[in-house]
Write a protein that holds these residues in place. Structure first.
Motif, short mmCIF file in Angstrom:
data_model
loop_
_atom_site.label_atom_id
_atom_site.label_comp_id
_atom_site.label_asym_id
_atom_site.label_seq_id
_atom_site.Cartn_x
_atom_site.Cartn_y
_atom_site.Cartn_z
N ARG A 10 17.79 6.91 -4.07
CA ARG A 10 17.25 8.19 -3.61
C ARG A 10 15.78 8.38 -4.03
O ARG A 10 15.12 9.30 -3.58
N ASP A 11 15.28 7.50 -4.92
CA ASP A 11 13.90 7.65 -5.40
C ASP A 11 12.86 7.18 -4.39
O ASP A 11 11.66 7.39 -4.57
N SER A 12 13.28 6.47 -3.36
CA SER A 12 12.30 5.96 -2.39
C SER A 12 12.88 6.03 -0.99
O SER A 12 14.08 6.22 -0.82
N ILE A 13 12.00 5.89 0.00
CA ILE A 13 12.52 5.79 1.37
C ILE A 13 12.08 4.46 1.97
O ILE A 13 11.03 3.91 1.61
N ILE A 16 8.42 3.59 3.30
CA ILE A 16 7.21 3.63 2.45
C ILE A 16 7.35 2.55 1.37
O ILE A 16 8.37 2.50 0.68
N ASN A 17 6.32 1.72 1.22
CA ASN A 17 6.40 0.68 0.20
C ASN A 17 5.96 1.20 -1.18
O ASN A 17 5.54 2.35 -1.30
N ASP A 18 6.11 0.34 -2.18
CA ASP A 18 5.83 0.78 -3.56
C ASP A 18 4.40 1.28 -3.74
O ASP A 18 4.13 2.14 -4.57
N GLY A 20 2.82 2.97 -1.66
CA GLY A 20 2.65 4.23 -0.91
C GLY A 20 2.25 4.01 0.53
O GLY A 20 2.03 4.97 1.27
N ASN A 23 5.87 0.94 5.38
CA ASN A 23 6.72 -0.23 5.44
C ASN A 23 7.28 -0.29 6.85
O ASN A 23 8.15 0.50 7.21
N GLN A 217 9.98 7.79 11.39
CA GLN A 217 9.50 8.81 10.45
C GLN A 217 9.62 10.22 11.03
O GLN A 217 9.64 11.19 10.29
#
Ligand code: SF4
Ligand code: SF4
Length: 471
Positions: A10-13, A16-18, A20, A23, A217
């Motif tokens: 849940r901390d990322s989607i 979007i890559n690390d 920012g 992706n 998105q």
């Protein structure tokens, strides 16, 4: 694994890559029964969407939302700004219906009906598969340098995408200005209507941006309906879900190894092939549970069923199911929440049907001419009024008459007879004369009827001022 570890996803989607940045997803082309049905439905909906502004019923565009002229057609039936309350009620019914439907079937609308999903998954993505190939080839093309092959493939794809976006922008415009107007502009030549051409170009660029780059998105970040899922769904809602009980068993998921006794080792039916992840157009892993990004497109059901067939397990490890069904084997329940939505929906639909039946074909307004005093004779009082008549139908009305209903008196129309063409508006002036003996106050409320022959088709009211001492 702690609960905190389990929630790390849940901390990322996925988009979007690390760092920012974006992706870009390359979902594998789905194959299966759900995809087949979705394709069939999408062709039907696309045909409807594209043809609706060009279909006429009694000469009226099937769907029209001309905000500038204040003219709206729904299923060929004209609505005027005066019918705005009906439009608001219809919108409210639509919202309650979506809430009701979402509480029962989750985001089924997003996966099967939403124009964004249909255009992206069933039109643009299919063209992409055709030009760039499936997931592996797309990833390879993405990584390779800008050689002739890449320039050609990307170039052709983007040109086709822009042409399609231009077509969509034209259809979109036909909904707002009317298809006749649009065809007139095309016939007269775009160079004679540069402003329209510029607007179309801008809208085409917006559609191109959405379908070529922004893509999923829209559902993950921009769509307000997606944001509401957290409050609309509960454990009773049927959504696309991974049966974690069956998939994980007592010792979790594991890849298939030849000769291994999976049951003895406590492994579940999930063979960790990640096919469900690779087909996902929003880049999530359905095995993490229901997530905001999931548009219920069913691609993971098809992918998992295909794997289950391959390894000889039962289908349905990923399926339409509620949390209660997976956790406790319960079937869908018509609970208190669903019952209350149903009651509200029935009440609202009944109100709308009643209002539609009560809606008159002609709307009349009679107002006193500003700044004009009454005139009197020995026996009568006369006032001057302006009237507005709106014909909301597709029929012509000839020789309409206005008569006093509330008391004896005479209405004299200035000019010729009142005729109203279909969907038109007529304004004019009338004199109302009433005998003094029939007036009881200095401000009498009058009821006026609009007649076609002897048939009363509309009533309206107005005030009739007169001298204080009448008799
Ligand atoms: S998780 Fe499954 S249903 Fe949800 S968006 Fe991904 S592929 Fe579609
Ligand atoms: S497709 Fe099915 S078996 Fe494969 S990882 Fe997904 S849930 Fe497990």
């Amino acid at each position: 694994m702690t609960n905190q570890d389990k929630e790390v996803f849940r901390d990322s989607i996925g988009t979007i890559n690390d760092a920012g940045g974006r992706n870009f997803l390359h979902p594998k082309k789905p194959v299966g029964i759900f995809y087949k049905y979705r394709t069939l439905l999408s062709w039907l909906l696309l045909t409807l969407l594209i043809s609706a502004p060009f279909i006429k019923i009694k000469g009226n565009q099937f769907l029209l939302f001309d905000v500038v002229k204040g003219k709206y057609n729904i299923f060929g039936q004209p609505f005027w700004p005066q019918d705005f309350y009906l439009l608001v009620l219809s919108l409210l019914i639509g919202i309650v219906f979506i809430i009701f439907f979402t509480a029962i079937f989750g985001r089924i609308f997003c996966g099967w009906i939403c124009p964004q999903t249909i255009f992206l998954e069933m039109v643009f993505r299919k063209i992409e598969y055709l030009i760039e190939g499936d997931r592996t080839k797309q990833i390879k093309l993405e990584k390779q340098a800008w050689n002739t092959e890449k320039i050609l493939k990307k170039g052709i794809k983007w040109i086709i995408f822009y042409i399609l976006s231009f077509v969509i922008a034209n259809v979109f415009l036909a909904y707002f200005i009317g298809s006749d107007e649009l065809l007139k502009y095309i016939h007269e030549g775009p160079l004679n209507h540069i402003n329209i051409l510029v607007k179309l170009g801008v809208f085409s660029l917006i559609f191109f941006f959405i379908f070529a780059w922004f893509r999923e998105q829209v559902c993950i970040i921009a769509c307000p309906y997606g944001r509401l899922q957290g409050v609309l769904l509960d454990n009773n809602s049927v959504v696309v879900a991974y049966d974690y009980k069956r998939g994980e068993s007592t010792n979790g998921r594991s890849k298939i190894r030849k000769g291994e006794d999976r049951e003895a080792k406590g492994y579940g039916d999930c063979i960790d092939c990640k096919q469900c992840v690779q087909v996902c157009p929003t880049g999530i892993d359905i095995r993490n549970g229901t997530q905001l990004e999931c548009i219920n497109c069913t691609a993971c059901i098809d992918a998992c069923d295909a794997m289950m067939d391959k390894v000889g397990y039962d289908r349905g490890l990923v399926r339409y199911a509620s949390e209660n069904n997976i956790a406790r084997g319960e079937n869908f329940k018509f609970d208190a929440r669903i019952k209350s939505y149903t009651v509200v929906l029935i009440l609202m639909v009944t109100a709308l049907i009643t209002l539609l039946f009560l809606r008159s074909d002609i709307e009349a307004t009679v107002l006193r001419l500003p700044g004009q005093m009454f005139t009197t004779t020995d026996t009568t009082v006369t006032n001057v009024y302006t009237f507005t008549l709106i014909n909301k139908t597709v029929n012509d009305f000839d020789d309409l008459q206005m008569k006093l209903i509330s008391q004896p008196g005479e209405i004299k129309v200035i000019g010729t007879k009142i005729s109203l063409k279909r969907e038109s508006l007529k304004e004019g002036t009338i004199f109302i004369t009433i005998a003094k003996k029939d007036l009881t106050s200095s401000k009498t409320k009058l009821k006026i009827g609009v007649y076609k022959g002897d048939k009363l088709i509309e009533t309206t009211t107005t005030n009739f001022p007169s001298p204080l001492i009448l008799k």
